[in-house]
Motif scaffolding. Structure first.
Motif, PDB file in Angstrom:
ATOM      1  N   ALA A  51      -3.862  65.322 -22.057  1.00  0.00           N
ATOM      2  CA  ALA A  51      -4.846  64.915 -23.320  1.00  0.00           C
ATOM      3  C   ALA A  51      -5.175  63.103 -23.170  1.00  0.00           C
ATOM      4  CB  ALA A  51      -4.509  65.202 -24.427  1.00  0.00           C
ATOM      5  N   GLU A  52      -3.542  62.766 -22.980  1.00  0.00           N
ATOM      6  CA  GLU A  52      -3.801  61.253 -22.690  1.00  0.00           C
ATOM      7  C   GLU A  52      -4.494  60.840 -21.466  1.00  0.00           C
ATOM      8  OE1 GLU A  52       0.118  59.813 -23.546  1.00  0.00           O
ATOM      9  OE2 GLU A  52       0.181  60.989 -25.437  1.00  0.00           O
ATOM     10  N   ILE A  53      -4.006  61.512 -20.132  1.00  0.00           N
ATOM     11  CA  ILE A  53      -4.378  60.975 -18.927  1.00  0.00           C
ATOM     12  C   ILE A  53      -5.987  61.036 -18.894  1.00  0.00           C
ATOM     13  CG2 ILE A  53      -4.207  61.350 -16.588  1.00  0.00           C
ATOM     14  CD1 ILE A  53      -1.466  62.551 -17.064  1.00  0.00           C
ATOM     15  N   ILE A  54      -6.501  61.878 -19.171  1.00  0.00           N
ATOM     16  CA  ILE A  54      -7.910  62.123 -19.181  1.00  0.00           C
ATOM     17  C   ILE A  54      -8.812  61.753 -20.344  1.00  0.00           C
ATOM     18  CG2 ILE A  54      -9.754  64.072 -19.188  1.00  0.00           C
ATOM     19  CD1 ILE A  54      -7.795  65.481 -17.338  1.00  0.00           C
ATOM     20  N   VAL A  55      -9.810  60.821 -20.158  1.00  0.00           N
ATOM     21  CA  VAL A  55     -10.708  60.657 -21.313  1.00  0.00           C
ATOM     22  C   VAL A  55     -11.894  61.611 -21.249  1.00  0.00           C
ATOM     23  CG1 VAL A  55     -12.532  58.938 -22.172  1.00  0.00           C
ATOM     24  CG2 VAL A  55     -10.243  58.072 -21.032  1.00  0.00           C
ATOM     25  N   ASN A  56     -11.980  62.606 -22.146  1.00  0.00           N
ATOM     26  CA  ASN A  56     -13.050  63.619 -21.917  1.00  0.00           C
ATOM     27  C   ASN A  56     -14.452  63.197 -21.768  1.00  0.00           C
ATOM     28  OD1 ASN A  56     -13.547  66.492 -22.219  1.00  0.00           O
ATOM     29  ND2 ASN A  56     -14.147  66.202 -24.163  1.00  0.00           N
ATOM     30  N   GLY A  57     -14.969  63.819 -20.712  1.00  0.00           N
ATOM     31  CA  GLY A  57     -16.380  63.629 -20.507  1.00  0.00           C
ATOM     32  C   GLY A  57     -16.625  62.230 -19.648  1.00  0.00           C
ATOM     33  N   VAL A  58     -15.457  61.519 -19.475  1.00  0.00           N
ATOM     34  CA  VAL A  58     -15.553  60.138 -18.708  1.00  0.00           C
ATOM     35  C   VAL A  58     -14.806  60.365 -17.312  1.00  0.00           C
ATOM     36  CG1 VAL A  58     -15.060  57.548 -18.712  1.00  0.00           C
ATOM     37  CG2 VAL A  58     -15.891  58.918 -20.811  1.00  0.00           C
ATOM     38  N   SER A  59     -13.614  60.735 -17.372  1.00  0.00           N
ATOM     39  CA  SER A  59     -12.636  60.642 -16.323  1.00  0.00           C
ATOM     40  C   SER A  59     -12.071  62.085 -16.207  1.00  0.00           C
ATOM     41  CB  SER A  59     -11.411  59.874 -16.431  1.00  0.00           C
ATOM     42  OG  SER A  59     -10.800  60.161 -17.607  1.00  0.00           O
ATOM     43  N   GLY A  60     -12.762  63.027 -16.749  1.00  0.00           N
ATOM     44  CA  GLY A  60     -12.363  64.561 -16.654  1.00  0.00           C
ATOM     45  C   GLY A  60     -12.857  65.176 -17.719  1.00  0.00           C
ATOM     46  N   LEU A  61     -12.298  66.490 -18.007  1.00  0.00           N
ATOM     47  CA  LEU A  61     -12.783  67.289 -18.972  1.00  0.00           C
ATOM     48  C   LEU A  61     -11.433  67.800 -19.428  1.00  0.00           C
ATOM     49  CD1 LEU A  61     -15.863  69.161 -17.429  1.00  0.00           C
ATOM     50  CD2 LEU A  61     -15.887  67.193 -19.316  1.00  0.00           C
ATOM     51  N   CYS A 105     -23.511  70.432 -11.652  1.00  0.00           N
ATOM     52  CA  CYS A 105     -23.210  69.980 -10.454  1.00  0.00           C
ATOM     53  C   CYS A 105     -24.196  70.312  -9.523  1.00  0.00           C
ATOM     54  CB  CYS A 105     -21.640  70.128  -9.887  1.00  0.00           C
ATOM     55  SG  CYS A 105     -20.397  69.141 -10.446  1.00  0.00           S
ATOM     56  N   SER A 106     -24.524  71.484  -9.749  1.00  0.00           N
ATOM     57  CA  SER A 106     -25.593  72.309  -8.880  1.00  0.00           C
ATOM     58  C   SER A 106     -27.009  71.693  -9.088  1.00  0.00           C
ATOM     59  CB  SER A 106     -25.727  73.782  -9.339  1.00  0.00           C
ATOM     60  OG  SER A 106     -26.603  74.436  -8.388  1.00  0.00           O
ATOM     61  N   GLU A 107     -27.214  71.251 -10.566  1.00  0.00           N
ATOM     62  CA  GLU A 107     -28.689  70.749 -10.799  1.00  0.00           C
ATOM     63  C   GLU A 107     -28.646  69.300 -10.152  1.00  0.00           C
ATOM     64  OE1 GLU A 107     -28.603  71.309 -15.056  1.00  0.00           O
ATOM     65  OE2 GLU A 107     -28.803  73.628 -14.842  1.00  0.00           O
ATOM     66  N   ASP A 108     -27.395  68.546 -10.562  1.00  0.00           N
ATOM     67  CA  ASP A 108     -27.463  67.472 -10.134  1.00  0.00           C
ATOM     68  C   ASP A 108     -26.136  66.730  -9.624  1.00  0.00           C
ATOM     69  OD1 ASP A 108     -27.843  64.418 -10.100  1.00  0.00           O
ATOM     70  OD2 ASP A 108     -27.363  64.185 -12.256  1.00  0.00           O
ATOM     71  N   LYS A 168     -19.990  61.212 -10.299  1.00  0.00           N
ATOM     72  CA  LYS A 168     -19.741  60.503 -11.489  1.00  0.00           C
ATOM     73  C   LYS A 168     -18.213  60.791 -12.105  1.00  0.00           C
ATOM     74  CE  LYS A 168     -21.310  60.061 -16.323  1.00  0.00           C
ATOM     75  NZ  LYS A 168     -22.264  60.454 -17.456  1.00  0.00           N
ATOM     76  N   MET A 169     -18.020  62.191 -12.394  1.00  0.00           N
ATOM     77  CA  MET A 169     -16.725  62.650 -12.768  1.00  0.00           C
ATOM     78  C   MET A 169     -15.462  62.250 -11.530  1.00  0.00           C
ATOM     79  SD  MET A 169     -17.532  63.878 -15.633  1.00  0.00           S
ATOM     80  CE  MET A 169     -15.982  64.497 -15.857  1.00  0.00           C
ATOM     81  N   SER A 170     -15.879  62.329 -10.449  1.00  0.00           N
ATOM     82  CA  SER A 170     -14.769  61.793  -9.560  1.00  0.00           C
ATOM     83  C   SER A 170     -14.691  60.556  -9.617  1.00  0.00           C
ATOM     84  CB  SER A 170     -15.373  62.248  -8.168  1.00  0.00           C
ATOM     85  OG  SER A 170     -14.579  61.683  -6.986  1.00  0.00           O
ATOM     86  N   LYS A 191     -11.301  55.628 -11.216  1.00  0.00           N
ATOM     87  CA  LYS A 191     -10.989  54.195 -12.367  1.00  0.00           C
ATOM     88  C   LYS A 191     -10.018  54.460 -13.270  1.00  0.00           C
ATOM     89  CE  LYS A 191     -14.205  51.564 -14.754  1.00  0.00           C
ATOM     90  NZ  LYS A 191     -13.712  51.232 -16.102  1.00  0.00           N
ATOM     91  N   ARG A 192      -9.945  55.854 -13.794  1.00  0.00           N
ATOM     92  CA  ARG A 192      -8.813  55.878 -14.865  1.00  0.00           C
ATOM     93  C   ARG A 192      -7.675  55.795 -14.271  1.00  0.00           C
ATOM     94  NH1 ARG A 192      -7.514  55.317 -20.120  1.00  0.00           N
ATOM     95  NH2 ARG A 192      -6.074  56.894 -20.843  1.00  0.00           N
ATOM     96  N   ILE A 193      -7.205  56.278 -12.948  1.00  0.00           N
ATOM     97  CA  ILE A 193      -6.242  56.021 -12.335  1.00  0.00           C
ATOM     98  C   ILE A 193      -5.771  54.572 -12.052  1.00  0.00           C
ATOM     99  CG2 ILE A 193      -4.933  56.855 -10.186  1.00  0.00           C
ATOM    100  CD1 ILE A 193      -4.934  59.079 -12.194  1.00  0.00           C
TER     101      ILE A 193
END
Length: 233
Positions: A137-147, A168-171, A177-179, A184-186
Motif C-alpha cells: 500500500a505504501e510502495i505502490i501509488v494506486n493507478g500511477v505505479s501499479g494497482l 492493455c488489449s485496447e491500448d 505507462k504502468m511499467s 519511476k517509483r522505485i
C-alpha cells in the motif's frame, strides 16, 4: 505433474506470482480468485512459483496449502490455464522469470501484505498489482505505479485484473505507462543508493549526537525511532 503441465494458449499474457507456500502468503487465495473468474481465465494465464514439488514438506501448514492448491486446480478446471513451478533460490533464474513475464506484457500479482517480490517485480518494469494492505500500500501509488487489490474482496480484485488486461488489449501504451510508473517509483524511493545515503546520514547524525548528549537508553531509543521514521518514510 502440474509443474511441467503446458499452458493451452501461450499467446495470452501471464499473471505471475512468487512466494513461499505459507498461509500468510495467500497463494491459494490468488489461485481461487483467478479460478472463480471465467473472463479473467480467458484473458490471461496464471504462473506461480511456490513450494517444492520434489519432496514432501514436513511443515503441516505447507502440506495443507499443497492440498488446497491441488483441490482448487481441480475444482475450477485450471489445467491448461495455470503453470505451477517449484520454488528455487537461483536469483539469476528468478530475475529471468520476471523479465520473461515482462517481455510477454504480463503483470505481477501479490495477495499478501509484505514481500520483497513487489519491489523486485517493479524493478524489472513489470506492472504490479498487489494488496492494498501493509507494505504494498505504501510502495505502490494506486493507478500511477501499479494497482491495489483487496484480498478480502476477491471478486473486485479479479475485476481489477480483468480491467487491466482489457485496457492493455485496447491500448498497448497503457501497459507501458504502468511499467514506467513502477520504475519511476522505485528509482525515486527504493534504490540501494538512496537507502545507503539515508543510512550514512542516520549513522553520522547519531554518532555526533551520542557524543554530545547524555541521555538514558530509553530516551536514546525514542530519538532513534523518530529519526528513522523521518529518514525512511
Amino acid at each position: 505433474m502440474l509443474r511441467t503441465m503446458n499452458l493451452k494458449d501461450r499467446n495470452k499474457p501471464i499473471i505471475f506470482s512468487m512466494a513461499r507456500l505459507d498461509r500468510v502468503k495467500n497463494m491459494t487465495g490468488l489461485v481461487e480468485m483467478y479460478g472463480k473468474n471465467a473472463h479473467l481465465k480467458d484473458l490471461a494465464n496464471l504462473v506461480i512459483v511456490a513450494g517444492d514439488h520434489g519432496k514432501e514438506s514436513k511443515d503441516r501448514e505447507e502440506q495443507a496449502e499443497f492440498k488446497r492448491m491441488y483441490s482448487l486446480i481441480e475444482e475450477y478446471k485450471l489445467k491448461g490455464h495455470i503453470r505451477w513451478i517449484s520454488a528455487q533460490m537461483n536469483r539469476v533464474r528468478n530475475g529471468e522469470l520476471y523479465r520473461y513475464i515482462c517481455d510477454t506484457k504480463g503483470a505481477f500479482a501479490f495477495y499478501e501484505a509484505f514481500g520483497l517480490t513487489v519491489i523486485e517485480a517493479m524493478t524489472c518494469g513489470l506492472p504490479t498489482i498487489a494488496t492494498c494492505h501493509g507494505g504494498p500500500a505504501e510502495i505502490i501509488v494506486n493507478g500511477v505505479s501499479g494497482l491495489h487489490i483487496d484480498p478480502y474482496h476477491s471478486d473486485k480484485a479479479a475485476d481489477i485484473l480483468v480491467n487491466f488486461f482489457e485496457k492493455c488489449s485496447e491500448d498497448p501504451s497503457y501497459w507501458d505507462k504502468m511499467s514506467e510508473g513502477g520504475l519511476k517509483r522505485i528509482y525515486e524511493k527504493y534504490t540501494w543508493k538512496l537507502y545507503s545515503e539515508r543510512l550514512m546520514t542516520l549513522t553520522g547524525v547519531y554518532g555526533f549526537w551520542k557524543y554530545v548528549s547524555n541521555l538514558e537508553r530509553r530516551e536514546t531509543r525514542r530519538y532513534l525511532e523518530m529519526f528513522y521514521a523521518l529518514k525512511y518514510p
